[in-house]
Design an enzyme around this catalytic site. Structure first.
Site, PDB file in Angstrom:
ATOM      1  N   ASP A  30       6.842  -3.756 -32.066  1.00  0.00           N
ATOM      2  CA  ASP A  30       6.012  -4.299 -33.129  1.00  0.00           C
ATOM      3  C   ASP A  30       4.537  -3.990 -32.913  1.00  0.00           C
ATOM      4  OD1 ASP A  30       8.176  -5.265 -34.471  1.00  0.00           O
ATOM      5  OD2 ASP A  30       7.851  -7.367 -33.983  1.00  0.00           O
ATOM      6  N   GLY A  31       4.087  -3.939 -31.652  1.00  0.00           N
ATOM      7  CA  GLY A  31       2.686  -3.624 -31.393  1.00  0.00           C
ATOM      8  C   GLY A  31       2.303  -2.256 -31.919  1.00  0.00           C
ATOM      9  N   ASN A  68      -0.677  -9.624 -38.167  1.00  0.00           N
ATOM     10  CA  ASN A  68       0.012 -10.806 -37.653  1.00  0.00           C
ATOM     11  C   ASN A  68      -0.858 -12.058 -37.666  1.00  0.00           C
ATOM     12  OD1 ASN A  68       2.632 -10.075 -37.134  1.00  0.00           O
ATOM     13  ND2 ASN A  68       2.417  -9.927 -34.924  1.00  0.00           N
ATOM     14  N   LEU A  97       5.001 -18.845 -33.677  1.00  0.00           N
ATOM     15  CA  LEU A  97       6.341 -19.390 -33.453  1.00  0.00           C
ATOM     16  C   LEU A  97       6.442 -20.019 -32.065  1.00  0.00           C
ATOM     17  CD1 LEU A  97       9.251 -19.642 -34.596  1.00  0.00           C
ATOM     18  CD2 LEU A  97       9.750 -17.444 -33.501  1.00  0.00           C
ATOM     19  N   THR A 118       6.435 -15.200 -36.993  1.00  0.00           N
ATOM     20  CA  THR A 118       7.477 -15.020 -35.980  1.00  0.00           C
ATOM     21  C   THR A 118       6.908 -14.480 -34.667  1.00  0.00           C
ATOM     22  OG1 THR A 118       7.986 -12.852 -36.940  1.00  0.00           O
ATOM     23  CG2 THR A 118       9.382 -14.705 -37.606  1.00  0.00           C
TER      24      THR A 118
END
EC number: 2.7.1.23
Length: 298
Positions: free
Chosen positions: A80-81, A154, A199, A195
């Site tokens: 994801d990074g 994010n 989270l 998420t």
């Protein structure tokens, strides 16, 4: 068969400190994906920095800006990074992104590395689902002047240093006072970021189609300070009242060091990230898979 995308960029996962074996494996994946795209008659280019660090040769190299200006699609290989980094840079151009998961969880990298071809092939012919993810625009104000501005996919996080005490900060929404809080920090997250760090501090999971922000304190002094969900039309201000060794991060990248009296302003960005998913992609199926919700069930 003619593909939907004529010119496609590839971004590979790399880290300067990665071992030679890991870099060799990452290079092999980039080369494999490039060869797969060439079979479809696509023009293939590579993101310059990742290609040079992985020592991939034989393809034109472009900067993220050039990718946004010239390419119809970017494929990000990694976790994801990796995806978040290129998403921030390509959002102003509306360039669609496909993620091949070479990381761990991979909430925004859909295609499994071990059989990406099965799903990528149809997507190249226009068989896909897509969604648009809003970005946060964050600025830092110090003594009446702006010292930083940036975008995040994010979250934006205000936090204390590892060896320092709690922070105290004042939160306002659309100019209205919400509360003064003492905590280790504060997270302002998009639905995509719900998420991620949010989270882990007890924030809610927010569907990506929801137009909202999550505002979640990190280890608050008062347990009554709970996460809030606000409309993303809101403008949020966080003023630092006390603390030391304070910092802010966007998508876990460092902003300038914060001082007492600084104010972080957050609002919805004018840009959106555009993610492409395999046809039939289901958000809840993704959550079940990534979070292990089926474990122990029938």
């Amino acid at each position: 068969m003619q593909t939907t995308f004529e010119k496609i960029a590839i971004l590979g996962k790399y880290q300067i400190t990665t071992s030679q074996d890991a870099r060799k494996a990452a290079r092999a994946v980039v080369e494999d994906v490039a060869q797969f795209l060439l079979q479809f008659g696509c023009e293939v280019v590579l993101e310059a920095e990742s290609a040079m660090n992985l020592d991939v040769t034989g393809y034109p190299l472009l900067t993220p800006r050039q990718i946004g200006e010239q390419c119809g699609l970017c494929i990000a290989i990694g976790g994801d990074g990796t995806m978040l980094g290129i998403a921030r840079e390509l959002a102003p151009y509306g360039t669609p992104l496909i993620g091949i998961n070479q990381g761990r969880l991979g909430f925004v990298t859909d295609l499994p590395l071990n059989h990406y071809q099965d799903q990528l092939g149809p997507m190249l012919h226009g068989i896909y689902d897509q969604d648009f993810r809003p970005l946060i625009h964050a600025t830092i104000e110090r003594e009446g002047r702006q010292i930083f501005n940036g975008h995040a996919v994010n979250d934006v996080v205000v936090s204390r240093g590892a060896m320092s005490g709690m922070l105290e900060f004042r939160v306002e929404v659309d100019g209205q006072f919400v509360s003064n809080q003492r905590a280790d920090g504060l997270i302002i997250a998009t639905p995509t970021g719900s998420t991620a760090y949010s989270l882990s501090v007890g924030g809610p999971i927010v569907h990506p189609a929801t137009s909202g922000w999550v505002v979640a304190p990190i280890a608050p002094h008062k347990l009554s300070n709970r996460p809030l969900v606000l409309p993303d039309s809101s403008q949020i201000s966080v003023k630092l009242l006390s603390g030391r060794d304070m910092s802010a991060k966007y998508d876990m990248l460092n902003m300038p060091e914060l001082l007492i009296g600084d104010t972080l302003h957050v609002k919805r960005s004018q840009f959106r990230a555009r993610f492409l998913h395999p046809k039939g992609w289901n958000y809840f199926a993704m959550l079940r898979n990534k979070l292990g919700w089926n474990e122990g069930g029938s």
